[in-house]
Design a protein around this motif. Structure first.
Motif, PDB file in Angstrom:
ATOM      1  N   SER A  95      -6.377  -1.560  -2.033  1.00 32.43           N
ATOM      2  CA  SER A  95      -6.769  -2.048  -3.350  1.00 32.43           C
ATOM      3  C   SER A  95      -8.287  -2.051  -3.452  1.00 32.43           C
ATOM      4  O   SER A  95      -9.001  -2.002  -2.446  1.00 32.43           O
ATOM      5  CB  SER A  95      -6.225  -3.456  -3.602  1.00 32.43           C
ATOM      6  OG  SER A  95      -6.890  -4.416  -2.791  1.00 32.43           O
ATOM      7  N   GLU A 100      -6.379  -6.426  -8.889  1.00 32.83           N
ATOM      8  CA  GLU A 100      -5.186  -7.249  -8.990  1.00 32.83           C
ATOM      9  C   GLU A 100      -3.917  -6.505  -8.607  1.00 32.83           C
ATOM     10  O   GLU A 100      -2.819  -7.031  -8.728  1.00 32.83           O
ATOM     11  CB  GLU A 100      -5.048  -7.812 -10.409  1.00 32.83           C
ATOM     12  CG  GLU A 100      -6.091  -8.855 -10.739  1.00 32.83           C
ATOM     13  CD  GLU A 100      -5.762  -9.620 -12.000  1.00 32.83           C
ATOM     14  OE1 GLU A 100      -6.438 -10.630 -12.250  1.00 32.83           O
ATOM     15  OE2 GLU A 100      -4.842  -9.210 -12.735  1.00 32.83           O
ATOM     16  N   GLU A 101      -4.062  -5.279  -8.181  1.00 29.79           N
ATOM     17  CA  GLU A 101      -2.883  -4.524  -7.767  1.00 29.79           C
ATOM     18  C   GLU A 101      -3.135  -3.844  -6.439  1.00 29.79           C
ATOM     19  O   GLU A 101      -4.161  -3.196  -6.248  1.00 29.79           O
ATOM     20  CB  GLU A 101      -2.512  -3.484  -8.814  1.00 29.79           C
ATOM     21  CG  GLU A 101      -1.296  -2.649  -8.429  1.00 29.79           C
ATOM     22  CD  GLU A 101      -0.871  -1.680  -9.505  1.00 29.79           C
ATOM     23  OE1 GLU A 101      -1.428  -1.730 -10.614  1.00 29.79           O
ATOM     24  OE2 GLU A 101       0.026  -0.856  -9.234  1.00 29.79           O
ATOM     25  N   PHE A 103      -1.711  -0.934  -3.919  1.00 27.61           N
ATOM     26  CA  PHE A 103      -0.923   0.295  -3.963  1.00 27.61           C
ATOM     27  C   PHE A 103      -0.385   0.575  -2.561  1.00 27.61           C
ATOM     28  O   PHE A 103      -1.145   0.610  -1.600  1.00 27.61           O
ATOM     29  CB  PHE A 103      -1.784   1.456  -4.458  1.00 27.61           C
ATOM     30  CG  PHE A 103      -2.255   1.282  -5.869  1.00 27.61           C
ATOM     31  CD1 PHE A 103      -3.384   0.540  -6.154  1.00 27.61           C
ATOM     32  CD2 PHE A 103      -1.555   1.860  -6.926  1.00 27.61           C
ATOM     33  CE1 PHE A 103      -3.823   0.364  -7.468  1.00 27.61           C
ATOM     34  CE2 PHE A 103      -1.982   1.697  -8.231  1.00 27.61           C
ATOM     35  CZ  PHE A 103      -3.109   0.948  -8.502  1.00 27.61           C
TER      36      PHE A 103
ATOM     37  N   SER B  32      -0.918 -15.649  -8.109  1.00 28.38           N
ATOM     38  CA  SER B  32      -0.433 -14.552  -8.940  1.00 28.38           C
ATOM     39  C   SER B  32       0.953 -14.174  -8.418  1.00 28.38           C
ATOM     40  O   SER B  32       1.221 -14.247  -7.223  1.00 28.38           O
ATOM     41  CB  SER B  32      -1.365 -13.348  -8.846  1.00 28.38           C
ATOM     42  OG  SER B  32      -2.623 -13.656  -9.388  1.00 28.38           O
ATOM     43  N   PHE B  34       4.306 -11.352  -8.495  1.00 36.01           N
ATOM     44  CA  PHE B  34       4.582  -9.926  -8.634  1.00 36.01           C
ATOM     45  C   PHE B  34       6.050  -9.632  -8.383  1.00 36.01           C
ATOM     46  O   PHE B  34       6.726 -10.341  -7.623  1.00 36.01           O
ATOM     47  CB  PHE B  34       3.780  -9.107  -7.601  1.00 36.01           C
ATOM     48  CG  PHE B  34       2.305  -9.362  -7.592  1.00 36.01           C
ATOM     49  CD1 PHE B  34       1.765 -10.434  -6.891  1.00 36.01           C
ATOM     50  CD2 PHE B  34       1.436  -8.515  -8.272  1.00 36.01           C
ATOM     51  CE1 PHE B  34       0.401 -10.669  -6.872  1.00 36.01           C
ATOM     52  CE2 PHE B  34       0.070  -8.741  -8.263  1.00 36.01           C
ATOM     53  CZ  PHE B  34      -0.448  -9.809  -7.555  1.00 36.01           C
ATOM     54  N   TYR B  36       7.818  -6.130  -6.986  1.00 41.33           N
ATOM     55  CA  TYR B  36       7.691  -4.760  -6.510  1.00 41.33           C
ATOM     56  C   TYR B  36       9.093  -4.146  -6.406  1.00 41.33           C
ATOM     57  O   TYR B  36      10.078  -4.848  -6.160  1.00 41.33           O
ATOM     58  CB  TYR B  36       7.022  -4.713  -5.131  1.00 41.33           C
ATOM     59  CG  TYR B  36       5.515  -4.797  -5.177  1.00 41.33           C
ATOM     60  CD1 TYR B  36       4.864  -6.030  -5.267  1.00 41.33           C
ATOM     61  CD2 TYR B  36       4.746  -3.644  -5.139  1.00 41.33           C
ATOM     62  CE1 TYR B  36       3.483  -6.105  -5.319  1.00 41.33           C
ATOM     63  CE2 TYR B  36       3.352  -3.712  -5.189  1.00 41.33           C
ATOM     64  CZ  TYR B  36       2.740  -4.941  -5.270  1.00 41.33           C
ATOM     65  OH  TYR B  36       1.367  -5.011  -5.324  1.00 41.33           O
ATOM     66  N   GLN B  45       6.447   0.066  -5.274  1.00 43.99           N
ATOM     67  CA  GLN B  45       5.686   0.239  -6.511  1.00 43.99           C
ATOM     68  C   GLN B  45       5.630  -1.103  -7.229  1.00 43.99           C
ATOM     69  O   GLN B  45       6.631  -1.818  -7.279  1.00 43.99           O
ATOM     70  CB  GLN B  45       6.375   1.242  -7.442  1.00 43.99           C
ATOM     71  CG  GLN B  45       6.567   2.620  -6.868  1.00 43.99           C
ATOM     72  CD  GLN B  45       7.375   3.503  -7.804  1.00 43.99           C
ATOM     73  OE1 GLN B  45       7.401   3.301  -9.016  1.00 43.99           O
ATOM     74  NE2 GLN B  45       8.046   4.502  -7.250  1.00 43.99           N
ATOM     75  N   LEU B  46       4.485  -1.396  -7.795  1.00 42.41           N
ATOM     76  CA  LEU B  46       4.379  -2.602  -8.600  1.00 42.41           C
ATOM     77  C   LEU B  46       5.197  -2.422  -9.871  1.00 42.41           C
ATOM     78  O   LEU B  46       5.003  -1.463 -10.618  1.00 42.41           O
ATOM     79  CB  LEU B  46       2.924  -2.892  -8.955  1.00 42.41           C
ATOM     80  CG  LEU B  46       2.693  -4.118  -9.822  1.00 42.41           C
ATOM     81  CD1 LEU B  46       3.114  -5.391  -9.091  1.00 42.41           C
ATOM     82  CD2 LEU B  46       1.227  -4.205 -10.251  1.00 42.41           C
ATOM     83  N   LYS B  49       3.728  -8.016 -13.157  1.00 37.78           N
ATOM     84  CA  LYS B  49       2.983  -9.119 -12.561  1.00 37.78           C
ATOM     85  C   LYS B  49       2.643 -10.145 -13.626  1.00 37.78           C
ATOM     86  O   LYS B  49       2.685  -9.863 -14.835  1.00 37.78           O
ATOM     87  CB  LYS B  49       1.700  -8.622 -11.909  1.00 37.78           C
ATOM     88  CG  LYS B  49       0.694  -8.070 -12.905  1.00 37.78           C
ATOM     89  CD  LYS B  49      -0.552  -7.542 -12.208  1.00 37.78           C
ATOM     90  CE  LYS B  49      -1.540  -6.996 -13.249  1.00 37.78           C
ATOM     91  NZ  LYS B  49      -2.727  -6.378 -12.616  1.00 37.78           N
ATOM     92  N   THR B  51      -0.280 -13.556 -13.881  1.00 34.59           N
ATOM     93  CA  THR B  51      -1.364 -14.184 -13.138  1.00 34.59           C
ATOM     94  C   THR B  51      -1.565 -15.655 -13.465  1.00 34.59           C
ATOM     95  O   THR B  51      -2.329 -16.333 -12.783  1.00 34.59           O
ATOM     96  CB  THR B  51      -2.681 -13.429 -13.360  1.00 34.59           C
ATOM     97  OG1 THR B  51      -2.945 -13.400 -14.766  1.00 34.59           O
ATOM     98  CG2 THR B  51      -2.589 -12.020 -12.837  1.00 34.59           C
ATOM     99  N   ALA B  97      -5.062  -9.305  -5.574  1.00 32.95           N
ATOM    100  CA  ALA B  97      -4.184  -8.421  -4.797  1.00 32.95           C
ATOM    101  C   ALA B  97      -4.301  -8.692  -3.309  1.00 32.95           C
ATOM    102  O   ALA B  97      -3.815  -7.940  -2.501  1.00 32.95           O
ATOM    103  CB  ALA B  97      -4.540  -6.967  -5.072  1.00 32.95           C
TER     104      ALA B  97
END
Lengths: 113, 112
Positions: A95, A100-101, A103, B32, B34, B36, B45-46, B49, B51, B97
């Motif tokens: 990241s 905020e993500e 991978f 936060s 999520f 996946y 993979q996301l 999400k 927050t 993240a």
């Protein structure tokens, strides 16, 4: 843009042998994470690099595991010597700083026999 | 410490059925949250999400609302498709993240 790439996709080794897993993060991502999923359980955090520095290695199970990220680009995770309980899927993620993500790569399935 | 608990699978549904996968969490502060997804032969993979409290994440027809009062982030979809068959993971992060804490995953199979 290439995603996170992991090598190999599968590895079968005998107990006591050494295995090295590799992760190539997305270019420009300073954060790199290693995770592991064992036997269909939850995915567990192993460690976190910021560039070449280990930011958090609280999840590393023991000293048979060694992670490196020389030059702040790709990372390797070495298991030496491998034990049966090390079997599982090892995921790498990257990241951006402040992103905020995360991978994820496709993972490396490690089987120790 | 932080933890995530999600409903155990596997879950098998017929196409066009309504889907709920429960997820609850324990965390200090305001994490936060999520979801996946891992499709067969692919990486994580996301999916969506959220927050902050009361935020609703949505993607591909899936939705989840961050409920602080019940510490939950349940995944829902009104009408599932065969292509939704995958393993779904609920996760939290104390900040952005960074360092995700995952639930155990729920394998979903949709039959035509």
């Amino acid at each position: 843009e290439a995603g996170v790439t992991q090598f190999p996709s599968h590895s079968v080794i005998e107990k006591g042998q050494t295995v090295t897993l590799r992760c190539d993060p997305i270019s420009g991502h300073d954060n790199l994470y290693w995770y592991r999923r064992v036997m269909g359980k939850e995915i567990k955090f192993l460690l976190h690099f910021v560039k070449e520095s280990k930011q958090d290695e609280s999840g590393m199970p023991n000293n048979r595991f060694l992670a490196e990220r020389t030059g702040g680009t790709y990372s390797t995770l070495k298991v030496q010597p491998a034990e049966l309980e090390d079997s599982g899927v090892y995921f790498c993620a990257s990241s951006q700083v402040g992103g905020e993500e995360a991978f994820f790569g496709q993972g490396t399935r490690l089987t120790v026999v | 410490g932080n933890s995530v608990t999600q409903m155990e699978g596997p879950v098998t549904l017929s196409e066009e059925a309504f889907l709920t996968i429960n997820c609850t969490y324990t965390a200090t502060g305001y994490p936060s949250l999520f979801w996946y997804v891992q499709y067969p032969g692919e990486g994580l993979q996301l999916l969506l999400k959220a927050t902050k409290a009361d935020d609703k994440g949505s993607n591909k027809g899936f939705e989840a609302t961050y409920r602080k009062e019940t510490t939950s982030f349940h995944l829902e979809k009104g009408s599932v498709q065969v292509s939704d068959s995958a393993v779904y993971f609920c996760a939290l992060s104390a900040w952005g993240a960074q360092k995700l804490v995952f639930g155990q995953g729920t394998r979903l199979t949709i039959n035509p």
